[in-house]
Design a protein around this motif. Structure first.
Motif, PDB file in Angstrom:
ATOM      1  N   VAL A   1       0.836  -1.210   0.000  1.00  0.00           N
ATOM      2  CA  VAL A   1       0.000   0.000   0.000  1.00  0.00           C
ATOM      3  C   VAL A   1       0.868   1.257   0.000  1.00  0.00           C
ATOM      4  CG1 VAL A   1      -2.025  -1.070   1.028  1.00  0.00           C
ATOM      5  CG2 VAL A   1      -0.254  -0.153   2.521  1.00  0.00           C
ATOM      6  N   MET A   2       2.054   1.180   0.612  1.00  0.00           N
ATOM      7  CA  MET A   2       2.966   2.327   0.569  1.00  0.00           C
ATOM      8  C   MET A   2       3.497   2.544  -0.844  1.00  0.00           C
ATOM      9  SD  MET A   2       5.099   2.014   4.149  1.00  0.00           S
ATOM     10  CE  MET A   2       6.106   3.464   3.767  1.00  0.00           C
ATOM     11  N   GLN A   3       3.810   1.466  -1.555  1.00  0.00           N
ATOM     12  CA  GLN A   3       4.271   1.597  -2.938  1.00  0.00           C
ATOM     13  C   GLN A   3       3.153   2.143  -3.838  1.00  0.00           C
ATOM     14  OE1 GLN A   3       6.279  -1.986  -4.347  1.00  0.00           O
ATOM     15  NE2 GLN A   3       7.260  -2.256  -2.363  1.00  0.00           N
ATOM     16  N   GLN A   4       1.933   1.764  -3.513  1.00  0.00           N
ATOM     17  CA  GLN A   4       0.788   2.322  -4.251  1.00  0.00           C
ATOM     18  C   GLN A   4       0.682   3.833  -4.006  1.00  0.00           C
ATOM     19  OE1 GLN A   4      -2.901   0.407  -3.286  1.00  0.00           O
ATOM     20  NE2 GLN A   4      -4.103   1.636  -4.724  1.00  0.00           N
ATOM     21  N   PHE A   5       0.955   4.265  -2.762  1.00  0.00           N
ATOM     22  CA  PHE A   5       0.980   5.696  -2.445  1.00  0.00           C
ATOM     23  C   PHE A   5       2.076   6.409  -3.242  1.00  0.00           C
ATOM     24  CE2 PHE A   5       3.382   8.751   0.259  1.00  0.00           C
ATOM     25  CZ  PHE A   5       2.512   9.827   0.174  1.00  0.00           C
ATOM     26  N   TYR A   6       3.254   5.786  -3.366  1.00  0.00           N
ATOM     27  CA  TYR A   6       4.334   6.364  -4.167  1.00  0.00           C
ATOM     28  C   TYR A   6       3.865   6.560  -5.606  1.00  0.00           C
ATOM     29  CZ  TYR A   6       7.887   5.385  -0.524  1.00  0.00           C
ATOM     30  OH  TYR A   6       8.640   5.366   0.626  1.00  0.00           O
ATOM     31  N   ASN A   7       3.209   5.532  -6.149  1.00  0.00           N
ATOM     32  CA  ASN A   7       2.737   5.575  -7.535  1.00  0.00           C
ATOM     33  C   ASN A   7       1.690   6.658  -7.742  1.00  0.00           C
ATOM     34  OD1 ASN A   7       3.286   4.263  -9.990  1.00  0.00           O
ATOM     35  ND2 ASN A   7       2.923   2.262  -9.066  1.00  0.00           N
ATOM     36  N   THR A   8       0.730   6.708  -6.834  1.00  0.00           N
ATOM     37  CA  THR A   8      -0.360   7.688  -6.943  1.00  0.00           C
ATOM     38  C   THR A   8       0.168   9.113  -6.837  1.00  0.00           C
ATOM     39  OG1 THR A   8      -1.878   6.097  -5.917  1.00  0.00           O
ATOM     40  CG2 THR A   8      -2.567   8.402  -5.956  1.00  0.00           C
ATOM     41  N   THR A   9       1.082   9.335  -5.893  1.00  0.00           N
ATOM     42  CA  THR A   9       1.668  10.669  -5.719  1.00  0.00           C
ATOM     43  C   THR A   9       2.419  11.101  -6.965  1.00  0.00           C
ATOM     44  OG1 THR A   9       1.899  10.267  -3.341  1.00  0.00           O
ATOM     45  CG2 THR A   9       3.224  12.042  -4.285  1.00  0.00           C
ATOM     46  N   TYR A  10       3.177  10.193  -7.542  1.00  0.00           N
ATOM     47  CA  TYR A  10       3.942  10.494  -8.761  1.00  0.00           C
ATOM     48  C   TYR A  10       2.986  10.831  -9.911  1.00  0.00           C
ATOM     49  CZ  TYR A  10       7.606   9.991 -12.309  1.00  0.00           C
ATOM     50  OH  TYR A  10       8.498  10.212 -13.336  1.00  0.00           O
ATOM     51  N   MET A  11       1.907  10.059 -10.005  1.00  0.00           N
ATOM     52  CA  MET A  11       0.911  10.300 -11.075  1.00  0.00           C
ATOM     53  C   MET A  11       0.266  11.672 -10.925  1.00  0.00           C
ATOM     54  SD  MET A  11      -0.926   9.033 -13.676  1.00  0.00           S
ATOM     55  CE  MET A  11      -1.006   7.251 -13.663  1.00  0.00           C
TER      56      MET A  11
END
Length: 502
Positions: free
Chosen positions: A41-51
């Motif tokens: 879920v933290m990696q998903q947060f990284y992805n979403t923030t970058y997007m």
């Protein structure tokens, strides 16, 4: 007959131990494991923030790099924290350093807790480095502080308490990381931020407890405060015998002077103590303990454990670690440090060999995955009773006051660099063809460390710091003399160096 102050654990000593270990050592363990369970879920947060920032998806290579930084900044911070040990404990004292160290926990706790609101994964990476500094300091200062507070018959047991709280910290992070608790998209920022709570408790309570009497007497020259602290720790006024032993050490320290890391490296009378500390800390971290935890989930999955249940089995492994560390607290004064090191490294060596065989046969033999699980548990048991807790205890006992802070600086640097190396190298060992045979490398390291301990490291239980120095005297080709000379004699080609403790 031993003095009566050797016979009991007073309330002040017990609370000093518990507060310092919970406020500092607990955080070390907690932050080792805190990002393991919520990693997806933290990696998903990284992805979403970058997007949201760049209107494009983050590439897999960049995500892997950022996540690797999030993990590896912690041991890197630990290394830098270790470099700060000597100057801080010499100027602020042992207790003062622990109080100051809370800055490196509370600040990153706020940063990590606010990272999702701030929409910044960079904050997490920087905060992991800062909290790593906290761990680097606490992993060295707490054993030093407790070793100097304790009477010699309790020094081993109380010296293991920091490791016990490290394992409790790991277990707490594993429990909170269960997906139904905080290991989910809503709970992970709170989970990361909770590391600041033990620091706040220590900041509020530790000022009411004594500074190290040895620090007050030997380094600050304040005999009155040293005696008062010792009386509080022992529970009565008659502390003359221990004060006399401390004065002997004080007079010896004045002859040698306070040692820096560079002068420690050049000190002939401490040569084998330093080599031993380096070997034990390298053996502790390069023996594969972090790789075992890294590999555990895949071993459990291959054994047929349901994916949703793997997290509970991992928690069970953490609980075994805590139980065995508790056992080490109670047996270390009877069995001794050396025996626990030998038995622990022996168990780890055997477990690594058996695990290699089990992993290589896992696809062809139906029941072999269960053997793999047992090997992981046996390895954890072996590491918990010896290699994990004992090196810091022995480091405290091998060095006197003038050299102890520099010695912990060296041992801490070796500890964290080795930790960082395993985290960096093991995934490549696994992927680049070694696979399960990676554990043969760890078995060899365990065996080499065992042989070194067998040949070189003496038993230090219930010995004063001066007595331990005398035990190493023959191997260092020096003679540690107590009380019958005015000055230490210089090196001689014919005779061993004589180091005098008045």
């Amino acid at each position: 007959m031993e003095p009566r102050w050797l016979k009991r654990l007073t309330t002040v000593l017990a609370l000093s131990t518990l507060i310092s270990a919970f406020g500092s050592s607990f955080q070390y363990g907690y932050n080792v494991a805190v990002i393991n369970s919520p990693a997806p879920v933290m990696q998903q947060f990284y992805n979403t923030t970058y997007m949201e920032r760049y209107k494009t998806e983050m590439g897999q290579n960049l995500l892997t790099l950022l996540w690797s930084l999030s993990v590896s900044m912690y041991p890197l911070g630990g290394f830098f924290g270790s470099l700060m040990v000597a100057p801080l404990v010499n100027h602020l004292g042992r207790k003062g350093t622990l109080l100051f160290n809370n800055i490196f926990s509370i600040v990153p706790a706020v940063m990590m807790g606010a990272s999702e609101v701030a929409k910044s994964y960079e904050i997490i990476i920087v905060a992991r480095f800062i909290v790593g500094i906290c761990a680097g300091l606490s992993s060295n200062v707490v054993p030093m502080y407790l070793g100097e507070l304790s009477p010699k018959n309790l020094r081993g047991a109380l010296g293991i308490v920091p490791q016990l709280f490290i394992t409790v910290g790991i277990l707490s992070a594993q429990v909170l990381g269960i997906r139904n608790i905080l290991g989910n998209s809503a709970g992970w920022p709170l989970m990361l931020g909770l590391t600041g709570i033990p620091a706040l408790i220590e900041l509020l309570l530790l000022p009411f407890f004594p500074e190290s009497p040895r620090y007050m007497l030997i380094q600050k020259g304040d005999e009155k405060k040293a005696k008062k602290a010792l009386q509080r720790l022992r529970g009565w006024d008659d502390v003359d015998a221990e004060m006399t032993e401390m004065r002997l050490e004080d007079q010896s320290e004045r002859a040698e002077g306070r040692l820096t890391v560079f002068s420690l490296l050049a000190q002939r009378s401490l040569r084998w103590q330093l080599i031993s500390v380096v070997f034990m800390n390298m053996g502790q971290q390069l023996s594969g303990v972090n790789a075992i935890y890294y590999y555990a989930d895949s071993i459990y999955s291959s054994a047929g454990v349901n994916e949703n249940d793997v997290q509970f089995v991992t928690v069970g492994t953490g609980a075994v670690n805590v139980v065995m560390t508790v056992a080490a607290v109670f047996i270390v004064e009877k069995s001794g440090r050396r025996l626990l090191l030998l038995v622990g490294f022996g168990i780890c060596c055997a477990a690594c060999v058996l695990l290699t065989i089990a992993l290589s046969l896992q696809e062809s033999v139906s029941w072999m995955p269960y053997v793999s699980i047992m090997c992981v548990i046996i390895y954890v048991i072996g590491h918990a009773i010896g290699p994990s807790p004992i090196p810091n205890v022995v480091t405290t006992e091998m060095f006197r006051q003038s050299a102890r802070s520099a010695a912990f600086m060296v041992s801490g640097s070796v500890h964290w660099l080795s930790n960082f190396t395993v985290g960096l190298v093991f995934p490549f060992m696994e992927v680049r063809g070694l696979g399960p045979y990676s554990f043969i490398v760890f078995a060899v390291i365990c065996l080499l460390t065992l042989v070194y301990v067998w040949v070189v490291v003496p038993e230090t239980k219930k010995k004063t710091f001066l007595e331990v120095s005398q035990m190493f005297g023959k191997r260092n080709k020096v003679e540690i003399k107590l009380g019958d000379s005015d000055l230490p004699l210089k090196d001689s080609k014919e005779d061993p160096e004589k180091v005098t403790a008045f």
